[in-house]
Enzyme design. Structure first.
Site, PDB file in Angstrom:
ATOM      1  N   CYS A 108     -57.784  71.501 -16.115  1.00 51.10           N
ATOM      2  CA  CYS A 108     -57.284  72.787 -15.643  1.00 51.10           C
ATOM      3  C   CYS A 108     -55.807  72.960 -16.027  1.00 51.10           C
ATOM      4  CB  CYS A 108     -57.513  72.890 -14.134  1.00 51.10           C
ATOM      5  SG  CYS A 108     -57.297  74.512 -13.406  1.00 51.10           S
ATOM      6  N   SER A 109     -54.984  73.362 -15.078  1.00 52.91           N
ATOM      7  CA  SER A 109     -53.577  73.632 -15.368  1.00 52.91           C
ATOM      8  C   SER A 109     -52.737  72.361 -15.471  1.00 52.91           C
ATOM      9  CB  SER A 109     -52.982  74.558 -14.304  1.00 52.91           C
ATOM     10  OG  SER A 109     -53.156  74.020 -13.007  1.00 52.91           O
TER      11      SER A 109
END
Length: 322
Positions: A108-109
């Site tokens: 993800c981030s």
């Protein structure tokens, strides 16, 4: 054989599934004979609160853990990543650990922490679709592509959000230990193993507009129920209970694309899955998914994906074959 140290990086506000999902994949693989040992590091040792409020114990603080000797570094993402990447000690530790690691991954981030550590210049990476614009603006030196669920660029692996981290972890296990162990781990976790990295973060059904009326909904459902069936405008109009001209207008207005374009997208997606998951000849896949001939499938793949079906299979077969 010495154990492979899998070190997970978390921080306040991390997404818990970015840690727990991949962690469980490696732990199951270890129980099946894989040589993995998992550790969790954070800016401080002890309880680290996730974005959902779940408290997770980090066994090590970055100040106390030697960054050397890491086999695979996995960096979680989450709402707290923007604050975490301002932590110079954390970013510096990630850079140090990555320097000697065999491979580096983000979920993800978490990719923002890899970028802050200077690990991604010139790399092609992915992240959660909602962060694509931010990553592109802040790091033009990186090739951001948020279509796939995960991307491998050399020793750097990046994935989309949440459950995509488990797909990434299964691919890492397969890369190490082969398909049988990865398949067994997926079976124990009741996971769909063969979701290749090339698969879009959104299926056609999720990415498209949703039909607003029952007639168009019926036409869309017919396409997804059997992508390879006849789906001419007359066939779809019969499902919808409308005239062909009326359906053409209604479908395009509600779905944002004409019926023929939508049908082609669904068929391409179905063909991608078949190519990645099995050994069926390209000609048979073309016929089964409504392309009539392998040449028609090849031309469509070149136009939509930029590769031939055979090249697509060769590229993604290693993490997509039974």
């Amino acid at each position: 054989m010495s154990q492979r140290r899998i070190v997970f990086v978390i921080f306040d506000g991390f997404q818990p599934l970015d840690l727990v999902g991949p962690h469980e994949v490696f732990q199951y693989a270890a129980g099946l004979g894989g040589d993995y040992t998992c550790e969790v590091v954070a800016p401080r040792a002890g309880g680290v609160r996730s974005s959902s409020g779940l408290l997770v114990h980090a066994g090590h603080a970055v100040a106390d853990l030697d960054p050397g000797g890491v086999d695979t570094l996995v960096v979680a993402g989450g709402q707290g990543v923007d604050h975490a990447r301002e932590d110079t000690a954390l970013v510096g530790w990630i850079a140090g650990a990555a320097a000697g690691a065999r491979r580096v991954a983000s979920v993800c981030s978490g990719v923002f922490l890899l970028a802050a550590a200077g690990l991604l210049k010139g790399r092609r990476v992915t992240t959660h679709w909602s962060r694509e614009g931010q990553l592109t603006r802040e790091h033009p030196e990186i090739g951001t592509d948020c279509a796939p669920i995960f991307i491998r660029d050399g020793r750097i692996w990046t994935s989309a959000g949440v459950t995509a981290g488990m797909d990434l972890a299964l691919a890492l296990v397969e890369d190490d230990l082969g398909r049988d162990v990865a398949h067994a781990a997926a079976r124990e976790l009741v996971l769909f193993l063969r979701r290749p990295g090339s698969q879009a973060q959104f299926s056609v059904a999720m990415a498209a507009r949703q039909p607003a009326t029952d007639p168009v909904r019926a036409a869309v459902a017919a396409v997804h129920a059997d992508p390879g069936a006849r789906h001419s405008i007359a066939d779809l109009a019969a499902h919808a209970g409308l005239s062909p001209r009326h359906l053409q207008r209604r479908f395009t207005g509600e779905m944002g694309v004409p019926p023929a374009t939508y049908v082609e997208r669904v068929r391409v997606e179905a063909a991608q899955r078949s190519l990645a998951e099995g050994d069926e000849p390209v000609e048979a896949i073309a016929r089964r998914h409504g392309f009539a001939t392998a040449e028609t499938l090849r031309r469509t793949f070149h136009r939509r994906l930029g590769v031939a079906p055979s090249d697509y299979r060769a590229r993604f077969r290693s993490t997509a074959s039974p």
